[in-house]
Design an enzyme around this catalytic site. Structure first.
Site, PDB file in Angstrom:
ATOM      1  N   SER A 284       0.805  -1.212   0.000  1.00  0.00           N
ATOM      2  CA  SER A 284       0.000   0.000   0.000  1.00  0.00           C
ATOM      3  C   SER A 284       0.840   1.265   0.000  1.00  0.00           C
ATOM      4  CB  SER A 284      -0.901   0.009   1.240  1.00  0.00           C
ATOM      5  OG  SER A 284      -0.084   0.157   2.394  1.00  0.00           O
ATOM      6  N   LYS A 285       0.180   2.312  -0.396  1.00  0.00           N
ATOM      7  CA  LYS A 285       0.804   3.621  -0.517  1.00  0.00           C
ATOM      8  C   LYS A 285       1.427   4.075   0.804  1.00  0.00           C
ATOM      9  CE  LYS A 285      -1.926   6.361  -3.156  1.00  0.00           C
ATOM     10  NZ  LYS A 285      -2.727   7.515  -3.561  1.00  0.00           N
ATOM     11  N   ARG A 286       0.756   3.734   1.894  1.00  0.00           N
ATOM     12  CA  ARG A 286       1.206   4.152   3.211  1.00  0.00           C
ATOM     13  C   ARG A 286       2.664   3.773   3.497  1.00  0.00           C
ATOM     14  NH1 ARG A 286       0.411   7.830   5.454  1.00  0.00           N
ATOM     15  NH2 ARG A 286      -1.602   8.657   6.070  1.00  0.00           N
ATOM     16  N   GLN A 287       3.065   2.631   2.981  1.00  0.00           N
ATOM     17  CA  GLN A 287       4.383   2.125   3.343  1.00  0.00           C
ATOM     18  C   GLN A 287       5.415   2.235   2.229  1.00  0.00           C
ATOM     19  OE1 GLN A 287       4.547  -1.457   5.653  1.00  0.00           O
ATOM     20  NE2 GLN A 287       2.360  -1.411   6.051  1.00  0.00           N
ATOM     21  N   GLY A 288       5.248   3.239   1.393  1.00  0.00           N
ATOM     22  CA  GLY A 288       6.253   3.408   0.343  1.00  0.00           C
ATOM     23  C   GLY A 288       5.633   3.598  -1.021  1.00  0.00           C
TER      24      GLY A 288
END
Length: 478
Positions: free
Chosen positions: A251-255
């Site tokens: 996901s976007k949250r982690q990179g």
RNA sequence: GGAGCAUUCGUCUAGUGGUUAGGACGCUGGCCUCUCACGCCGGUAACAGGGGUUCGACUCCCCUAUGCUCUACCA
């Protein structure tokens, strides 16, 4: 179209960018189609009018193009089964919903969002309560006459089970009791994914549906729809998901998740494609560097693994480095120049020399700015280790070198090395100590590429200026 | 909660009843070398747990654990 032609499709919803997991799905579809002389189709699933994003389709296509996936049929690419954008096919969906209604495999549902929310609240662990499934004809007519909004739901059998033969997972059995009466047509007249993908896959004559694992659980609904229409279902292959390092869905949250991100960070398309291909698939040999052509020949759905894969950027970096090193100097120049300052006094020859210094030393193109900083700064900033390394011997070396250099009429790397050898004779300082001193004087760093070439690119005057400055800045301290 | 899917070194994976459980990334030791990097050579490290089946299980079956997916008028 040939009989039994292999036709695969990539069917993203246009949410703004292409996810790397999406690229992998697209790639597997593409490889499978190509190796069978089939067709690779792009279809845009934009039936959610609330999630429209400007330029999303353009971005999607550009990312696919960049990665080297050639689209045979799709929006803007022609093809005999268009339109390839679902929002332009609503009439087709409506006609088929009518057939379902007539056949008794679907029904109108007049439940309001409020009632649905209430049902959910009272019984959070089960789906729709089938409230409207058994409405009488009269009740339906009354509600329609009253102008009540409705959706069309799929009528799932009360009992029994359905089997799916998945190419990567084998046989999977779903009891109907676990499948709920999905909405097929929304009250705004647009179909849901479940209806649209079945109708489109059929009319676009898709032979193999290769998609993410998130669709596995809804495949029974799709299979039932094929049955209702008396259509032959395509073959299915559900791919495992790409994961973050903590094993959650990438996901976007982690990179970074979009292929644009990886592109701008300086990953080569060949490396990204190669890496993605190997995430969940392997040829059964120990080789792991593959061109798109080789992938087309070797790829096999049967060797796709069932479990999720962590997207490990360390290995991607390594692979990217492999591709960078395999480039010709000219190819590398063409890519590297994008990361070099636009306004620059350096000639093409000089830039070519600089880049040749770093082709072996980087794993991503975006490392170039920091590498060439020793050229783009008049006096490159020194880090602490470098400053700490400056002692009386360093200053002695630089002083002697400066004195020898000023007297020279010509200057190139060969002459530079000769001068350093002379410095060795004069000072008695040699080896690592000698060269480190030179590095500090010329590049302002104790580590780096061949210092004689750096000196040649810099030129005699720049070298002298830098040596002079070190002498000036540090001579008093020793 | 339910259903489905999954589970080999830290990571990507090979393996399909009998292997010293192989390769790659990473990490690490050495070589090369003015440094760094590249390259080369070596090392480290795994079958989630428990029951079966079998002469013999990483491989087959069951249970448990864990993770993931789905459970929307999103895809």
């Amino acid at each position: 179209m040939k009989l039994n032609e292999i036709r695969t499709r990539f069917a993203p919803s246009p949410t703004g960018y292409l996810h790397v997991g999406g690229l992998r799905t697209a790639l597997y579809n593409y490889l499978y189609a190509r190796q069978n002389n089939g067709k690779f189709i792009l279809r845009i699933e934009d039936t959610d009018q609330n999630r429209k994003v400007d330029k999303a389709v353009e971005n999607l296509i550009e990312s696919l193009r960049w990665a080297g996936l050639e689209i045979d049929e799709g929006p803007g690419f022609g093809g005999a089964f268009g339109p390839y954008i679902q929002s332009e096919r609503t009439e087709l969906y409506r006609q088929h919903v009518t057939k379902l209604l007539e056949k008794g495999d679907a029904y109108r549902c007049f439940c309001t969002p409020e009632r649905l929310a209430k049902v959910k609240e009272q019984n959070p662990n089960s789906g729709y309560d089938r409230h409207c499934r058994y409405l009488s004809d009269q009740e339906i007519k009354d509600k329609m006459d009253a102008g009540e909004a409705f959706v069309i739901r799929q009528k799932i059998p009360e009992n029994g089970e359905i089997k799916l033969y998945d190419i990567v997972r084998g046989e999977v059995v779903f009891p109907f009791s676990e499948v709920d009466d999905q909405v097929l047509l929304k009250s705004d007249g647009f179909p849901t994914y479940h209806l649209a993908n079945v109708i489109d896959d059929h009319y676009m004559q898709i032979s193999h549906v290769i998609r993410g694992e998130e669709w596995l659980m809804s495949t029974p609904k799709h299979l039932l729809l094929y049955e209702s229409f008396a259509w032959k279902a395509p073959k299915f292959a559900h791919l495992s998901l790409l994961l973050n390092s903590d094993k959650s869905k990438l996901s976007k949250r982690q990179g970074d998740v979009s292929v644009e991100d990886y592109r701008s960070k300086g990953y080569l398309k060949e490396a990204l494609v190669n890496f993605l291909a190997l995430l969940g698939w392997n040829p059964g040999t120990n080789e792991e560097i593959f061109s798109m052509d080789q992938l087309m020949k070797k790829f096999s759905l049967k060797k796709v693994s069932k479990s999720g894969s962590i997207f490990d950027t360390k290995k991607l970096d390594w692979m990217n480095g492999q591709y960078i090193r395999a480039l010709s100097p000219e190819e590398f120049y063409a890519l590297a120049i994008e990361y070099f300052p636009k306004e620059t006094p350096w000639s093409e020859t000089d830039r070519m020399k600089m880049f040749s210094l770093y082709q072996q030393r980087i794993s991503r193109l975006d490392e170039i700015p920091e590498k060439v900083a020793i050229f783009t700064h008049e006096f490159p900033p020194m880090d602490n280790d470098t400053v700490r390394a400056i002692d009386v011997n360093v200053l002695t070396v630089l002083k002697v070198l400066r004195d020898l250099l000023v007297k020279e009429a010509d200057f190139d790397q060969k002459i530079f090395v000769e001068k350093i050898q002379e410095v060795q004779k004069i000072t008695g300082i040699k080896g690592k100590e000698l060269w480190t001193a030179v590095r500090i004087g010329v590049a302002g760093q104790i580590h780096g590429a061949e210092i004689n070439i750096i000196a040649e690119i810099l030129g005699q005057q720049a070298c002298l200026k830098r040596i002079e400055k070190v002498l000036h800045d540090f001579a008093g301290n020793n």
